[in-house]
Enzyme design. Structure first.
Site, PDB file in Angstrom:
ATOM      1  N   HIS A  98       0.896  -0.691  -0.575  1.00 57.62           N
ATOM      2  CA  HIS A  98       0.366   0.105   0.004  1.00 57.62           C
ATOM      3  C   HIS A  98       0.813   1.280   0.148  1.00 57.62           C
ATOM      4  CE1 HIS A  98      -3.701  -2.337   1.693  1.00 57.62           C
ATOM      5  NE2 HIS A  98      -3.174  -3.144   1.571  1.00 57.62           N
ATOM      6  N   ASN A 171     -10.283  -2.486   2.726  1.00 63.31           N
ATOM      7  CA  ASN A 171      -9.510  -2.298   1.800  1.00 63.31           C
ATOM      8  C   ASN A 171     -11.537  -1.678   0.363  1.00 63.31           C
ATOM      9  OD1 ASN A 171      -7.430  -3.279   0.928  1.00 63.31           O
ATOM     10  ND2 ASN A 171      -7.708  -5.212   1.292  1.00 63.31           N
ATOM     11  N   HIS A 362      -3.379   0.652  11.827  1.00 64.90           N
ATOM     12  CA  HIS A 362      -2.956  -0.705  12.931  1.00 64.90           C
ATOM     13  C   HIS A 362      -4.786  -0.949  13.444  1.00 64.90           C
ATOM     14  CE1 HIS A 362      -1.689  -3.289  15.468  1.00 64.90           C
ATOM     15  NE2 HIS A 362      -2.089  -2.772  16.288  1.00 64.90           N
ATOM     16  N   TYR A 385       0.945  -4.462  11.941  1.00 67.85           N
ATOM     17  CA  TYR A 385       0.819  -2.974  11.542  1.00 67.85           C
ATOM     18  C   TYR A 385       1.386  -2.455  12.703  1.00 67.85           C
ATOM     19  CZ  TYR A 385      -2.865  -3.773   8.199  1.00 67.85           C
ATOM     20  OH  TYR A 385      -3.400  -4.045   6.969  1.00 67.85           O
TER      21      TYR A 385
HETATM   22  C1  HEM Z   1      -8.287  -8.156   5.279  1.00 72.67           C
HETATM   23  C2  HEM Z   1      -6.436  -7.860   4.535  1.00 72.67           C
HETATM   24  C3  HEM Z   1      -6.361  -6.607   4.670  1.00 72.67           C
HETATM   25  C4  HEM Z   1      -6.311  -5.688   4.594  1.00 72.67           C
HETATM   26  C5  HEM Z   1      -7.856  -4.977   4.039  1.00 72.67           C
HETATM   27  C6  HEM Z   1      -5.639  -4.510   4.411  1.00 72.67           C
HETATM   28  C7  HEM Z   1      -5.264  -3.376   3.884  1.00 72.67           C
HETATM   29  C8  HEM Z   1      -4.742  -2.576   4.483  1.00 72.67           C
HETATM   30  C9  HEM Z   1      -4.433  -1.269   3.827  1.00 72.67           C
HETATM   31  C10 HEM Z   1      -5.452  -0.690   3.641  1.00 72.67           C
HETATM   32  C11 HEM Z   1      -3.464  -0.572   4.290  1.00 72.67           C
HETATM   33  C12 HEM Z   1      -3.105   0.814   4.351  1.00 72.67           C
HETATM   34  C13 HEM Z   1      -3.154   1.625   5.514  1.00 72.67           C
HETATM   35  C14 HEM Z   1      -2.827   3.786   4.788  1.00 72.67           C
HETATM   36  O1  HEM Z   1      -3.085   3.943   3.691  1.00 72.67           O
HETATM   37  O2  HEM Z   1      -0.834   3.161   5.584  1.00 72.67           O
HETATM   38  C15 HEM Z   1      -2.361  -1.567   4.511  1.00 72.67           C
HETATM   39  C16 HEM Z   1      -1.247  -1.786   4.657  1.00 72.67           C
HETATM   40  C17 HEM Z   1      -0.600  -2.975   5.839  1.00 72.67           C
HETATM   41  N1  HEM Z   1      -0.832  -4.184   5.626  1.00 72.67           N
HETATM   42 FE1  HEM Z   1      -2.705  -4.708   5.151  1.00 72.67          FE
HETATM   43  N2  HEM Z   1      -4.237  -5.574   4.764  1.00 72.67           N
HETATM   44  C18 HEM Z   1      -4.561  -6.738   4.853  1.00 72.67           C
HETATM   45  C19 HEM Z   1      -3.972  -7.801   5.047  1.00 72.67           C
HETATM   46  C20 HEM Z   1      -2.936  -7.669   5.752  1.00 72.67           C
HETATM   47  C21 HEM Z   1      -2.175  -8.559   6.369  1.00 72.67           C
HETATM   48  C22 HEM Z   1      -2.582 -10.432   6.695  1.00 72.67           C
HETATM   49  C23 HEM Z   1      -0.614  -8.126   6.847  1.00 72.67           C
HETATM   50  C24 HEM Z   1       0.338  -8.495   7.761  1.00 72.67           C
HETATM   51  C25 HEM Z   1       0.473 -10.367   7.822  1.00 72.67           C
HETATM   52  C26 HEM Z   1      -1.135  -7.016   6.068  1.00 72.67           C
HETATM   53  C27 HEM Z   1       0.437  -6.201   6.448  1.00 72.67           C
HETATM   54  C28 HEM Z   1       0.350  -4.539   6.326  1.00 72.67           C
HETATM   55  C29 HEM Z   1       1.513  -3.779   5.900  1.00 72.67           C
HETATM   56  C30 HEM Z   1       2.599  -4.043   6.891  1.00 72.67           C
HETATM   57  C31 HEM Z   1       0.676  -2.816   6.184  1.00 72.67           C
HETATM   58  C32 HEM Z   1       1.943  -1.328   5.783  1.00 72.67           C
HETATM   59  C33 HEM Z   1       1.679  -1.228   6.185  1.00 72.67           C
HETATM   60  C34 HEM Z   1       2.112   1.311   7.018  1.00 72.67           C
HETATM   61  O3  HEM Z   1       3.217   0.731   6.649  1.00 72.67           O
HETATM   62  O4  HEM Z   1       1.474   1.919   7.266  1.00 72.67           O
HETATM   63  N3  HEM Z   1      -2.035  -6.551   5.708  1.00 72.67           N
HETATM   64  N4  HEM Z   1      -3.069  -2.573   5.205  1.00 72.67           N
END
Ligand code: HEM
Length: 727
Positions: A98, A171, A362, A385
């Site tokens: 993202h 999402n 988060h 997060y």
């Molecule tokens: C339903 C499943 C998921 C959804 C809806 C989702 C949604 C999101 C969204 C919207 C962001 C962006 C946040 C922003 O705008 O700053 C994001 C970032 C991220 N997601 Fe997910 N994600 C999902 C699954 C996962 C899973 C399973 C993991 C890890 C085990 C994960 C790890 C991360 C990480 C590390 C970031 C970067 C955050 C940052 O650096 O600010 N996500 N996710």
């Protein structure tokens, strides 16, 4: 007192006040503008005299200090060193996923008291206007990649509530690729550019992604969403949002219910077509970001209604799928979405880095009344997060202006890199007597978070629940629920992606492990467009090596499952936010031009005059008309529709290849086309032929503009026969 960029005085308590409890205090204030006021305390304008970072006025920052005009630069030059070193350290790591995103401030208000469902104040008090900060993103691409990638869009909402921060990190699709967070690194490594050559950028159309998903049948349902037009939204304001996981709402009596969160866009759910998306990637890769920014600047505020699907705890096992499985939806036909409030985005950030880049979402940021479930994907996110924010933004990320709550923060966490809070006193532990026990626990107050007391019992086991084993029924349901043209787009998207895949083995397995298990018609259409043989049509299905095979009848049921709510083939009722090209030039009919612009403006749309050159063109009355965009800079793909008014300009346009291409391409992409008066001569020069109003082509007098508006409400005419129309 320091002045902010808005001219507001900086409240001294924002930076310095403290308490004997050992924690500093910011005055807590609430309401719609509370976060804006909070940010103003740290917002500065350009100022008058330039200073260095130590506040000393700078006489010259354009010439380094040298030994003579041609001499060596001197080490002593602190002006040079400070300027260059700060520049050298400007970047923080981009988000691991993202990375590409755009954000806006806004407000959320609930329609009615939902205290029967939850104690979360933002959902129980209809008079509260809770500030929000929302970041939309693509998943796979780097920070500088195109907005138009075929991808999932992140839809992350930070609510600055009176009880602290709630992040709904969702999402634009209601399911996910995997069922367990432990697979997330594998998924992301597979979809990101391949590690040997970093190709391709922001695209799933490559071998490693399809290799991984062909071996991961639980991805089937999500693949249907991503390959559908939902993967290429028209606008961030025209897409739905979903919390994805099943969460819990808990009321003040401690009663919990399951909940799925939805965001329903007031402008409807609209998408682009793939040819258009790939072209916009070159013509305007900031298309979504620009659309969001410009619409807020002109007062056309994006809005969504918050929807809830509520399931009583005693109904947990009444579905064919497991509520904890994030690859499943609860069809709206089974559990209706109750619309409970509205979110409006009404202010652009002042600074992209400070706000959009440093914002740290988060899933674990929750307030009393909202709680988790055991969805294993959610549970992993609860760890991930916080961990990633520590790396990307630093251990004091929560102190940054965009991330801090409206509440004062009091605890015994201390120090670490870039701490800005100055904690007074000698006590930084609990329990204590020296600070009268402060900061103290709040075991009795309703606004303290207490985890829902879910009963637990189970053996320690590293395995998937058999109730997660049916990977295809809802993928089939998605296919069954699409209109004919939506199915065509899905098949074409799979075909495009697989035609980019070099490995015959991977191509074969996607077809014969995934697609044949979703729908025969899908497999056949993709086979026709890719040349991949269908080896197993009509033979036993559900080859899910990592999970038990569901019992026979499921397959039968899946064939008949439908959820009409999933289709985008719905009539629209607004054209708000759409952009319409008005092709004109010298002598454009003044009366028609005015009627068109007035009507579009009244409907909340944007009409732009496109002519051969920028500046102005004289209309039929000799009056100069401002040209909004010169034709070479105004491709059809960045508009939703096109109008050719009458007047002397029409004859010139009929001879102009750019104008003819514009109309052909818009037609091919299914967009409404209107030609008024002599404008019809331009239509005659295209390959559009004699298509009529039923096909979204309006020909006639300016009085027909109502028909054009109706066509625009439908957004697209995807069933047009466009075979011979060049674009
Ligand atoms: C339903 C499943 C998921 C959804 C809806 C989702 C949604 C999101 C969204 C919207 C962001 C962006 C946040 C922003 O705008 O700053 C994001 C970032 C991220 N997601 Fe997910 N994600 C999902 C699954 C996962 C899973 C399973 C993991 C890890 C085990 C994960 C790890 C991360 C990480 C590390 C970031 C970067 C955050 C940052 O650096 O600010 N996500 N996710």
């Amino acid at each position: 007192m320091a002045k902010t960029s808005r001219g507001a005085a900086r409240p001294p308590e924002a930076r310095t006040a403290g308490q004997s409890s050992g924690a500093p205090d910011r005055k807590s204030s609430h309401g719609e503008t509370a976060k804006t006021a909070d940010l103003a305390a740290d917002t500065v304008g350009p100022g008058e005299a330039m200073t260095g970072n130590q506040g000393v006025k700078i006489a010259d920052d354009q010439n380094s200090l040298k030994g003579g005009p041609r001499g060596p630069t001197l080490m002593e030059d602190f002006v040079l060193r400070e300027k260059i070193t700060h520049f050298d350290h400007e970047r923080i790591p981009e988000r691991v996923v993202h990375a590409r995103g755009a954000a806006a401030h806004g407000v959320f208000q609930v329609y009615e008291d939902l205290s029967d469902l939850t104690m979360a104040g933002l959902l129980t008090d209809p008079s509260r206007r809770t500030p929000v900060f929302v970041r939309f993103s693509t998943v796979a691409g780097s920070r500088g990649s195109t907005d138009l990638a075929r991808d999932v869009r992140g839809f992350a909402v930070k609510f600055f509530t009176e009880e602290g921060i709630w992040d709904l990190v969702g999402n634009n699709m209601p399911v996910f690729f995997i069922q367990d967070a432990i697979k997330f690194p594998d998924l992301v490594h597979a979809v990101k550019p391949e590690p040997n050559n970093e190709i391709p950028q922001a695209a799933s159309a490559h071998d490693t992604f399809w290799d991984f998903v062909s071996l991961t049948p639980e991805s089937a349902h999500m693949l249907m969403w991503v390959m559908s037009d939902r993967g290429i939204p028209r606008s961030l304001a025209m897409m739905e949002g979903f919390g994805v996981h099943t969460f819990r709402l808990v009321n003040a009596r401690g009663k919990a219910r399951f909940v799925k969160f939805h965001w329903k866009p007031m402008k409807g759910v609209k998408s682009l077509v793939w040819d258009e998306a790939t072209k916009i990637s070159g013509k305007d890769p900031d298309f979504h970001r620009r659309d969001l920014f410009e619409s807020i600047e002109r007062g056309d505020y994006p809005e969504w209604e918050l929807g809830l699907q509520i399931v009583e705890e005693h109904d947990e096992f009444k579905f064919d799928f497991d509520l904890l499985d994030p690859t499943k939806i609860i069809p709206e036909e089974l559990v209706p979405v109750r619309r409970v409030g509205k979110m409006t985005l009404n202010r652009n950030p002042d600074n992209f880095f400070a706000e959009t880049e440093q914002v740290a979402f988060h899933t674990g940021h929750v307030v009393p009344g909202i709680d988790f479930t055991n969805d294993p994907l959610l549970q992993g996110r609860l760890f991930s997060y916080l961990d990633t924010q520590l790396r990307r933004v630093g251990p004091n990320f929560a102190e940054l202006p965009i991330n801090r709550p409206l509440h004062p923060v009091h605890n015994n966490q201390r120090d670490a890199m870039a701490r800005t809070i100055i904690n007074k006193g000698r006590v930084a532990y609990f329990p204590n007597r020296l600070a009268a026990g402060c900061p103290m626990h709040s075991p009795e107050t309703a606004d303290a978070f207490k985890s829902y007391a879910e009963k637990m019992d189970g053996a320690k086991i590293r395995a998937r629940s058999p109730s997660f084993a049916d990977h295809f029924s809802q993928a089939t349901q998605f296919w069954n629920s699409m209109a004919d043209w939506e199915q065509e787009h899905i098949a074409a998207a799979f075909a495009f992606e697989l035609n980019q895949v070099e490995s015959e083995e991977v191509r074969h397995h996607v077809m014969n492990e995934l697609l044949v298990n979703i729908a025969d018609a899908l497999a056949k259409q993709v086979s026709d467009q890719t040349g991949i043989a269908v080896a197993r049509i009509g033979t036993p299905r559900y080859p899910t090596p990592s999970a038990p095979t569901p019992s026979g009848p499921l397959k039968q049921e899946a064939r008949n499952l439908r959820s009409p709510a999933l289709s985008m083939d719905k009539p629209g009722d607004t054209i708000k936010g759409r952009r319409i090209a008005i092709l004109g030039g010298d002598g454009v009919d003044a009366r028609q031009l005015k009627a068109i612009v007035d009507r579009l403006t009244a409907e909340g749309a944007v009409g732009e005059l496109v002519a051969a050159h920028a500046g102005t063109v004289p209309d039929s009355a000799g009056k100069p008309q401002k040209v909004n965009r010169a034709a070479p800079n105004a491709p059809s793909v960045i508009y939703d529709a096109v109008i050719v008014p009458g007047g002397a300009s029409a004859a010139a346009l009929a001879m102009d290849g750019l104008a003819i291409h514009f109309l052909n391409e818009a037609y091919r992409h299914g967009k409404p086309v209107a030609v008024f008066g002599d404008g019809s001569s331009v239509l005659a020069a295209t390959a559009i032929g004699d298509a009529g109003a039923e096909d979204g082509v309006i020909v006639g007098a300016i009085s027909e503009i109502g028909g054009f508006i109706d066509a625009l409400k439908r957004h697209r005419f995807p069933r047009r026969k466009v075979g011979a129309v060049p674009a």
